[in-house]
Motif scaffolding. Structure first.
Motif, short mmCIF file in Angstrom:
data_model
loop_
_atom_site.label_atom_id
_atom_site.label_comp_id
_atom_site.label_asym_id
_atom_site.label_seq_id
_atom_site.Cartn_x
_atom_site.Cartn_y
_atom_site.Cartn_z
N ILE A 548 0.85 -1.19 0.00
CA ILE A 548 0.00 0.00 0.00
C ILE A 548 0.89 1.24 0.00
N TRP A 549 0.62 2.10 -0.97
CA TRP A 549 1.35 3.36 -1.05
C TRP A 549 0.44 4.47 -0.51
N THR A 550 0.86 5.09 0.57
CA THR A 550 0.10 6.20 1.14
C THR A 550 0.88 7.49 0.92
N ILE A 551 0.14 8.55 0.54
CA ILE A 551 0.74 9.87 0.36
C ILE A 551 0.14 10.82 1.38
N ASP A 552 0.99 11.40 2.20
CA ASP A 552 0.54 12.40 3.17
C ASP A 552 0.49 13.78 2.51
N TRP A 553 -0.67 14.42 2.56
CA TRP A 553 -0.85 15.81 2.13
C TRP A 553 -0.80 16.67 3.39
N GLU A 554 0.12 17.61 3.42
CA GLU A 554 0.40 18.35 4.65
C GLU A 554 -0.46 19.59 4.85
N GLY A 555 -1.42 19.81 3.96
CA GLY A 555 -2.27 20.98 4.11
C GLY A 555 -1.72 22.23 3.49
N SER A 556 -0.71 22.10 2.68
CA SER A 556 -0.12 23.22 1.95
C SER A 556 -0.27 22.96 0.47
N ASP A 557 0.18 23.89 -0.35
CA ASP A 557 0.04 23.73 -1.80
C ASP A 557 0.99 22.63 -2.29
N LYS A 591 -2.76 30.79 3.30
CA LYS A 591 -1.56 30.65 2.48
C LYS A 591 -1.86 29.99 1.14
N ILE A 592 -3.10 29.64 0.92
CA ILE A 592 -3.47 29.00 -0.35
C ILE A 592 -4.82 29.56 -0.79
N SER A 593 -4.93 29.94 -2.03
CA SER A 593 -6.15 30.56 -2.52
C SER A 593 -7.27 29.54 -2.66
N SER A 594 -8.49 30.03 -2.64
CA SER A 594 -9.63 29.13 -2.80
C SER A 594 -9.63 28.48 -4.17
N GLU A 595 -9.16 29.26 -5.19
CA GLU A 595 -9.10 28.69 -6.54
C GLU A 595 -8.12 27.52 -6.59
N ARG A 596 -6.97 27.68 -5.94
CA ARG A 596 -5.98 26.59 -5.94
C ARG A 596 -6.49 25.40 -5.13
#
Length: 835
Positions: A548-557, A591-596
């Motif tokens: 299983i490959w898990t990718i952590d998204w840290e809440g940034s772009d 730190k991240i736009s709604s569009e992004r």
């Protein structure tokens, strides 16, 4: 009334019982080597021999050991010990001889170094060829008697103690059987306790039968009258039949302690009881009829077989293996197989007689005229010396008469069933399986399977790997008498193939009832009353290894270049799915736009439709905590330079607080069309027992925060991990009181440890080593899971570590039919493991 006498010094019933077993053994081996008839009668006879012979031989061996070694005085044992040891040497040499003969096909010409390798492996029991493996336990048990004769003698003074030792030995063997050992230890473990689908008679599991044989010999020798002997044996027979009935009628017992009903390799208790009950019942019947046996020639023939069991084994294996190696003959008719048996058992008897004759000639230096006389068969001492010349002619004429009758019968049937005279030259010729025969109009059978690796217990997207897709193409024939029938040998899995629109015969075969192992299957077709068979096709049935490959998204772009790297990586490795541990912080961060944020959301939803899983990953960022209406904390923390909560462990928040954080996160997932997450990982792996309970109570099914112990963070602010798992720890339900243990009571939440490590702290070599810790090449006996971790925002760097590891793991991927490895998600693995 005639007074009953005590039993004679030589226990005749042993020779009779062993003779019956020899008869069944040679018959079963004849069927295995020569039969192509698919006859239910021959299949039954072969299975009968396979089931009862070894246990019978072992029981008789134990009884004989009591007579020859354990019941004698110390003074007599000193005289007999050398003879006993010579018998072991004879067994060992006989084994080596039979093993080499059985491996002739492995000795190529001209002579190469492969010969030395094969001989070395045979000598040291690394290679144990078929039809020779049952000799090894006899060698071991005989050595056991020489070394521990006094202790065994003391043990059998209490039959209950001896039986207890046998039971404990069986259980120890069963435990060892389930323990995986590295090569070459596996070869020796197989001899001691068995190995899945290896043809071995494990020493530990069969020790109890040897001890029961010793106890039986003790009972028979010490019983003073035939009446008492019959009474005692009737009780023992009744007990054995009762136990056999229980283990036959009660389904869980018939499999105990294994999964397959009456499993042979290694033996289930039910399998052993069949052979034991058979042998004891025959002994009991012999005692009743031994004085009233009216068919004297038949009794003498059985005694001859029993008293020359070892020699007959060697000679009949010699004949069978050389015939198989040189000619490969197989017969489609029952009568032909039975005729082969008559020839084989008679020829083997001749070898025994003339080898004894040669032995007498060498030992006594007799003249050629005296050597030419047949040696005396081992008969009862009170019988008159037989007319050896008549016996010689009888043995010579018997197979000729029987074979002539069978041949005449086959010829007459050929004349009746065809308009043309029979082809006498090809009357006994073997059918050629899997390819066109030389005769015009005979079918050409081409069988194939979709894949060689079939995986047990897979569901959902992986269910396709649990079915065996089998196809048969039949050429040169317009119509078949019946639909083709397939069978997986050694199992009860059989059935008919169905013809599809393309004219091929196919079937999707469910293997759920089979245990893991390597199997062979074949198909038979009936054309104009004649049976044809395909070549055998082998396949492997294994539990899967989930990677299983898990990718952590840290809440940034995460840059588009990184997203492209992720997609490219999945495509390069068989479109492997991903468990995205997605962080909803992007929806509240300035730190991240709604569009992004919407662009990232759209990308990951597309990945979901491609087969990926969207799970939840949280760090305790200020934005998330405040959006959850929980008081933000700055301590404890594992760094001295971050102030946004990223480095604050999840366990810093109480159970009620973390429940609120999870509720906000799930609501945000729902609002953005991400679905309801069922898997979770804590930032910094910082989940403790309260965190896990909150996950459970919030409806999560899986946590994947578990790992080995680590002291995490900067030098001045290090935190100790609440986890202390191993690289080999498999999914489990954590204890309510100890998250590192599955001890009840447990949470209703599964922990899928991050046991494959991550690309942040580890190197490629570490990731490969973690995989190897959980995977041994070949068939897997249980589900295994290996979970890796990388990061979305830095994947281009992570890939440099991850790529070589997956290139290695790809070598065992089920998609390329190279092994049992499946690339899957946490949710899919959960469905298979917990179903």
């Amino acid at each position: 009334m005639r007074k009953r006498t005590s039993p004679q010094k030589r226990e005749l019933s042993f020779d009779i019982l062993r003779g019956i077993a020899v008869f069944l053994m040679i018959l079963a081996h004849t069927i295995a080597f020569f039969d192509e008839s698919n006859s239910s009668l021959l299949n039954f006879l072969q299975k009968l021999g396979d089931t009862v012979c070894f246990t019978t031989f072992l029981l008789v061996s134990g009884s004989a050991v009591y007579y020859s070694a354990l019941s004698v005085t110390e003074k007599d044992w000193k005289k007999k010990k050398r003879k006993f040891f010579n018998r072991i040497i004879k067994l060992l040499l006989g084994y080596y001889f039979a093993a080499i003969i059985s491996s002739l096909k492995d000795f190529p010409l001209p002579i190469t170094t492969e010969w030395l390798k094969n001989i070395f492996e045979i000598i040291f029991f690394v290679k144990v060829p078929g039809y020779t493996e049952f000799l090894l336990p006899f060698i071991f048990y005989s050595l056991l008697v020489i070394v521990f004769r006094k202790k065994i003698g003391a043990l059998i003074r209490s039959k209950y103690l001896a039986l207890s030792v046998g039971i404990i030995s069986y259980l120890l063997g069963h435990i060892l059987y389930h323990i995986s050992l590295p090569s070459p230890l596996t070869y020796y473990k197989a001899l001691v306790a068995g190995e899945s689908n290896w043809y071995r008679f494990p020493i530990l599991q069969y020790l109890g039968i040897f001890l029961i044989g010793i106890l039986l010999g003790q009972l028979l020798k010490k019983t003073k009258t035939l009446k008492t002997r019959v009474q005692n044996l009737s009780i023992i027979t009744l007990i054995s039949i009762i136990f056999l009935s229980l283990f036959t009628l009660i389904e869980p017992l018939s499999r105990f302690p294994l999964d397959e009903k009456f499993q042979r390799w290694p033996p289930s208790v039910g399998f052993i009881l069949i052979g034991l009950s058979f042998a004891i019942t025959i002994i009991f019947l012999i005692q009743i009829k031994i004085k009233n046996f009216t068919l004297e020639p038949l009794k003498e023939a059985i005694i001859f077989l029993g008293s020359n069991a070892f020699s007959l084994f060697i000679y009949h294996i010699l004949i069978l293996q050389i015939t198989e190696f040189a000619l490969g003959i197989r017969f489609p008719q029952v009568s032909e197989v039975l005729a082969s048996f008559v020839v084989l058992i008679t020829a083997s008897a001749y070898f025994v007689i003339y080898s004894e004759k040669a032995k007498i000639g060498l030992e006594k230096f007799k003249s050629i005229e005296k050597v030419a006389k047949l040696p005396k068969l081992r008969m009862k001492s009170h019988r008159k010396k037989p007319d050896l010349l008549k016996e010689k002619y009888f043995l010579l004429l018997f197979p000729i008469i029987i074979t002539s009758i069978l041949t005449a019968y086959i010829g007459i049937r050929q004349l009746v069933n065809t308009d043309d005279p029979p082809d006498i030259q090809n009357l006994f010729s073997p059918e050629i399986k899997g390819v066109a025969t030389t005769n015009i109009g005979e079918p050409e059978l081409i069988a194939s399977i979709e894949r060689k690796w079939i995986l047990k217990g897979t569901t959902g997207n992986n269910e396709k790997y649990s079915k065996l897709n089998y196809t048969l193409e039949v050429k040169n024939v317009d119509n078949l008498d019946l639909p083709p029938k397939f069978e997986i040998q050694g199992t009860t899995v059989t059935g008919e193939l169905q013809k599809n629109e393309s004219g091929l015969f196919t079937q999707e075969i469910d293997l759920a009832s089979l245990e893991v192992g390597t199997y062979e299957m074949k198909t038979s077709v009936l054309v104009n009353g004649k049976n044809y068979e395909t070549e055998k096709i082998s396949f492997n049935l294994s539990y899967p290894v989930y990677v299983i490959w898990t990718i952590d998204w840290e809440g940034s772009d995460t840059k588009d270049e990184e997203l492209a790297e992720i997609v490219d990586f999945t495509q390069k490795h068989n479109n492997l799915p991903i468990s995205h541990m997605f962080n909803p912080r992007i929806y509240v961060s300035d730190k991240i736009s709604s569009e992004r944020a919407e662009q990232l959301t759209s990308w990951i939803i597309k990945r979901k439709y491609a087969g990926d899983e969207i799970a939840l990953h949280l760090h305790m960022h200020r934005e998330i905590i405040e959006a959850s209406q929980v008081t933000f904390r700055t301590q404890p923390k594992w760094t001295d330079y971050i102030n946004d909560g990223h480095d604050v462990p999840c366990y810093a928040y109480t159970y009620p607080e973390f429940m609120k954080i999870l509720a906000w996160s799930k609501k945000k997932f729902s609002e953005k069309g991400l679905g309801t997450p069922t898997s979770f990982r804590a930032g910094g792996w910082s989940a403790d027992e309260n965190t896990l309970k909150a996950l459970q109570d919030s409806g999560f099914l899986i946590d994947t925060s578990g790992r080995d112990f680590i002291i995490w963070g900067s030098k001045s602010t290090k935190l100790q991990s609440p986890w202390n798992l191993k690289s080999t720890t498999q999914p489990f339900k954590p204890s309510v009181n100890n998250q590192n243990s599955p001890t009840p009571p447990t949470l209703n939440l599964w922990e899928f440890p991050n046991n494959g490590a991550d690309t942040y702290l580890y190197r490629t070599e570490d990731l490969i080593k973690r995989f190897q810790d959980n995977f041994t090449e070949g068939i897997q006996k249980e589900f295994k899971v290996v979970t890796y971790l990388s990061h979305a925002h830095a994947f281009s760097e992570d890939r440099k570590i991850l790529e070589p590891a997956y290139e290695y793991i790809d070598l065992y991927n089920v998609k390329s039919d190279s092994g049992p490895v499946i690339y899957t998600t946490l949710a899919e693995a959960y469905n298979d493991i917990t179903k």
